[in-house]
Each structure stands twice: as C-alpha cells, then as structure tokens.
Scaffold this motif. Structure first.
Motif, PDB file in Angstrom:
ATOM      1  N   ARG A   1       3.726  -4.891   3.544  1.00 44.00           N
ATOM      2  CA  ARG A   1       3.604  -3.487   3.960  1.00 44.00           C
ATOM      3  C   ARG A   1       2.436  -2.802   3.252  1.00 44.00           C
ATOM      4  NH1 ARG A   1       9.182  -0.953   2.729  1.00 44.00           N
ATOM      5  NH2 ARG A   1       9.337  -2.714   1.288  1.00 44.00           N
ATOM      6  N   ILE A   2       2.250  -3.106   1.966  1.00 41.83           N
ATOM      7  CA  ILE A   2       1.136  -2.505   1.230  1.00 41.83           C
ATOM      8  C   ILE A   2      -0.194  -3.012   1.765  1.00 41.83           C
ATOM      9  CG2 ILE A   2       0.055  -2.343  -1.040  1.00 41.83           C
ATOM     10  CD1 ILE A   2       2.835  -2.390  -2.259  1.00 41.83           C
ATOM     11  N   THR A   3      -0.235  -4.260   2.219  1.00 40.76           N
ATOM     12  CA  THR A   3      -1.457  -4.790   2.821  1.00 40.76           C
ATOM     13  C   THR A   3      -1.859  -3.976   4.042  1.00 40.76           C
ATOM     14  OG1 THR A   3      -0.940  -7.019   2.049  1.00 40.76           O
ATOM     15  CG2 THR A   3      -2.510  -6.824   3.852  1.00 40.76           C
ATOM     16  N   LEU A   4      -0.881  -3.571   4.840  1.00 38.44           N
ATOM     17  CA  LEU A   4      -1.183  -2.791   6.041  1.00 38.44           C
ATOM     18  C   LEU A   4      -1.791  -1.436   5.705  1.00 38.44           C
ATOM     19  CD1 LEU A   4       1.945  -3.533   8.291  1.00 38.44           C
ATOM     20  CD2 LEU A   4      -0.345  -4.539   8.413  1.00 38.44           C
ATOM     21  N   LEU A   5      -1.480  -0.906   4.513  1.00 39.72           N
ATOM     22  CA  LEU A   5      -2.099   0.362   4.116  1.00 39.72           C
ATOM     23  C   LEU A   5      -3.614   0.244   4.080  1.00 39.72           C
ATOM     24  CD1 LEU A   5       0.145   1.680   1.177  1.00 39.72           C
ATOM     25  CD2 LEU A   5      -0.025   2.598   3.497  1.00 39.72           C
ATOM     26  N   GLY A   6      -4.105  -0.936   3.731  1.00 36.54           N
ATOM     27  CA  GLY A   6      -5.542  -1.131   3.656  1.00 36.54           C
ATOM     28  C   GLY A   6      -6.238  -1.076   5.004  1.00 36.54           C
TER      29      GLY A   6
ATOM     30  N   VAL B   1      -3.899   0.987  -5.526  1.00 31.53           N
ATOM     31  CA  VAL B   1      -4.763   2.157  -5.327  1.00 31.53           C
ATOM     32  C   VAL B   1      -5.902   1.828  -4.365  1.00 31.53           C
ATOM     33  CG1 VAL B   1      -6.382   3.703  -6.479  1.00 31.53           C
ATOM     34  CG2 VAL B   1      -4.173   3.220  -7.519  1.00 31.53           C
ATOM     35  N   GLN B   2      -6.510   0.659  -4.518  1.00 29.30           N
ATOM     36  CA  GLN B   2      -7.617   0.290  -3.640  1.00 29.30           C
ATOM     37  C   GLN B   2      -7.177   0.198  -2.188  1.00 29.30           C
ATOM     38  OE1 GLN B   2      -9.266  -3.287  -5.330  1.00 29.30           O
ATOM     39  NE2 GLN B   2      -9.924  -2.243  -7.204  1.00 29.30           N
ATOM     40  N   LEU B   3      -5.994  -0.324  -1.946  1.00 22.87           N
ATOM     41  CA  LEU B   3      -5.493  -0.392  -0.578  1.00 22.87           C
ATOM     42  C   LEU B   3      -5.095   0.978  -0.055  1.00 22.87           C
ATOM     43  CD1 LEU B   3      -3.345  -3.655  -0.784  1.00 22.87           C
ATOM     44  CD2 LEU B   3      -5.517  -3.341   0.411  1.00 22.87           C
ATOM     45  N   ALA B   4      -4.585   1.831  -0.937  1.00 26.94           N
ATOM     46  CA  ALA B   4      -4.155   3.158  -0.506  1.00 26.94           C
ATOM     47  C   ALA B   4      -5.326   4.012  -0.025  1.00 26.94           C
ATOM     48  CB  ALA B   4      -3.417   3.871  -1.637  1.00 26.94           C
ATOM     49  N   VAL B   5      -6.489   3.851  -0.660  1.00 29.49           N
ATOM     50  CA  VAL B   5      -7.661   4.669  -0.286  1.00 29.49           C
ATOM     51  C   VAL B   5      -8.701   3.850   0.476  1.00 29.49           C
ATOM     52  CG1 VAL B   5      -7.326   6.217  -2.225  1.00 29.49           C
ATOM     53  CG2 VAL B   5      -8.831   4.246  -2.499  1.00 29.49           C
ATOM     54  N   GLN B   6      -8.418   2.564   0.746  1.00 26.67           N
ATOM     55  CA  GLN B   6      -9.326   1.671   1.462  1.00 26.67           C
ATOM     56  C   GLN B   6     -10.718   1.645   0.816  1.00 26.67           C
ATOM     57  OE1 GLN B   6      -8.071   4.312   4.210  1.00 26.67           O
ATOM     58  NE2 GLN B   6      -6.210   3.357   3.459  1.00 26.67           N
TER      59      GLN B   6
END
Length: 317
Positions: A195-200, A63-68
């Motif tokens: 890939r999830i890291t890139l969301l951040g 969640v934190q990475l999804a919303v930065q």
C-alpha cells in the motif's frame, strides 16, 4: 544468499569492533569487570546504533514515497525540529515526566510538523526535484529557530544541543529500550509495504487502484513520527540517514519496496554503527558524535548520488 553474505559479514565485523572499542580496556588484568561493561554499555550502544540507523532509513523511504521525491528525508521535512519543539514544551510543562511521555509528546509534535510540510509540498512545483528539499530546509529552519528561542528563554539550550547532534556516548542499559519500538514499526511497514508503494504513484493513480490514500498516508506518517521522536529522545537527530540509504538501495536493487525494506534497514543500521565506531577512534580517547561523522560522509555520498549515472535497475527486487 550471495547478496546476504556480505551484509552478514559486515554486521559481524562491525559488532565485534563496537563491542571491543572503548575507553575501558577489556583485555588483560586491568581489573575492569568486562562483562559488566559489555552488558551495561557496549551491547546497548551497539544495539541502539543499529536500531536508530534502521529506523531512520525506513522512515526516509516512507517520506520519499509520500511526497514522490527521492531527494527528501525526515530531516528535510521539519520532523526532527518539530519533535524538539515538543520536547522543549514537555520539559517546560512537566520536567519530571517519564521518558515514554516525553516521546509521546515529541511524536505528536513531529506528526504535526510533518503534516505541515505536506501541506506546503502540495504547492511546490514538481518539475525540479531539488525545490522541495529547499522548501523543507527553510521550513525546518523556522521550526528549529522557534525551538531555539523557547530553549533560550528557559535556559534549555544545552538540552536542545544534545537533541540536535546525535551521539551514542550516553547510551546505557535502561536508557535505550524505546528504540525497540522501531522493530515493531518495521513489522508494520512490512505488512503495509504494497500500500505504501502505491503512494509513490501519486494520489490520483493510487485512488484509481483502490487505495485508501488518507489512511495509508496517516499510517506511514505515524510510523515516521514515532521513529524520529524515539531516536531524537534517545540519542538525538542523525542527518542524511533517511536520504542516502534508500537511494543507494534503490539504485542497486530497484523499487520493489517489500524486497528492499530489509536491505534499507540493514544498510541504515550498518552505516550508523560504522559512523559511531569512526567517531570513537578518530580522536581517541575522545569521541566525535556519530551525527557529525555521518553528516560528513552522507554529504559526500549525496553529492556522488547527484552526479553518478544511475545503473540499470533489475526488473524484480
């Protein structure tokens, strides 16, 4: 190896305490079938605490990475409240539905609730990192009020109270196995960690690097929804786990998500298990729910995180 040894030692100590603490005396000639108590109650309870803590901590990272935003967790996005709405709905529509069916409905509702928060988050200014958690609190409060209203009209307030305040007191063999889904979901997150890291980095930068942001975001949110719903259905909501654990790990080890996933899962499980043990001994022979204990401890840790200066982060995880 040096960083792993303390965690393993803490795990051994906490598991031993969890297996040994309870209303039934497993020592001496008490007439208690100690192996039955261990197999039916103590071992499932210990595993449930470890799995729930690990799952919620990992969901917090996503969640934190999804919303930065480091100040957000599933409990501040309306996800547990949406899951409770789904549980109220399936309980009214099909009271005798199997637990897996209830979890599926709760997961669908949790996913819808999280998507609703993300839609709101797009319109929240990013300059103040505390503004988004406040919006999440209001959003979750609205969903929680709706769940409470439906539960009140259907005389299900007692059930709703159980789902809102996480406790492992009722965990027995045959009633916690849904939580093993978290182990599968952790493997999925491990495979998709890069890939999830890139969301951040934000949607524009992630796309520029070739990431399919919609699919990655959908995968991450699906993992969050299933994890939160499995925990809520089995033991109830546990606040602050997905907030404080990822921040503690990030402060100490940096932002290498792939390296941090095992650390986040381990610390989340250990902290929830420790809270459950404290809840058993603070008012012996009565119990304080683990969610209440962790809420108090988590609030203190969160205030410390807000005020403590960040340590220099290592270049590699």
């Amino acid at each position: 190896m040096r960083s792993v040894a303390p965690s393993l030692a803490a795990l051994v100590v906490l598991v031993a305490l969890s297996l040994g603490i309870g209303a039934a005396d497993l020592g001496g000639d008490s007439g208690v079938d100690r192996w039955l108590v261990l197999a039916v109650s103590r071992v499932p309870r210990t595993l449930a605490a470890l799995l729930a803590g690990a799952g919620l901590a990992l969901a917090g990272v996503v969640v934190q990475l999804a919303v930065q935003n480091r100040m957000v967790e599933p409990g501040l996005t309306g996800t547990p409240e949406a899951a409770m709405l789904g549980l109220v709905a399936i309980t009214l529509a099909a009271p005798g539905a199997a637990l897996i069916v209830k979890m599926g409905v709760a997961a669908a509702a949790a996913l819808a609730g999280t998507l609703g928060f993300l839609a709101l988050a797009r319109h929240v200014p990013r300059q103040d990192p505390l503004l988004m958690p406040l919006v999440g609190l209001i959003y979750g409060g609205i969903l929680g009020a709706a769940a409470l209203w439906f539960a009140w009209t259907a005389d299900l307030v007692q059930y709703l109270g159980t789902w809102m305040n996480g406790s492992f007191a009722g965990v027995l063999g045959g009633r916690y196995e849904l939580l093993w889904l978290i182990a599968v979901l952790a493997a999925v997150l491990w495979a998709a960690a890069d890939r999830i890291t890139l969301l951040g980095l934000g949607e524009d930068r992630a796309r520029a690097l070739g990431l399919d942001t919609r699919r990655t975001l959908a995968l991450g949110l699906l993992v969050v929804a299933i994890t939160v719903s499995a925990v809520v259905v089995t033991v109830g909501a546990l606040p602050f786990v997905g907030l404080v654990v990822p921040n503690i790990v990030a402060r100490r080890h940096g932002d290498n998500l792939r390296a941090n996933l095992p650390r986040v899962a381990a610390l989340g499980g250990l902290m929830v298990l420790a809270s459950d043990i404290l809840g058993r001994v603070l008012r012996w022979p009565y119990e304080i729910p683990a969610a209440t204990v962790f809420a108090v401890l988590g609030a203190g840790i969160f205030l410390w995180l807000l005020n403590a200066p960040a340590r220099p982060r290592p270049a590699h995880g």
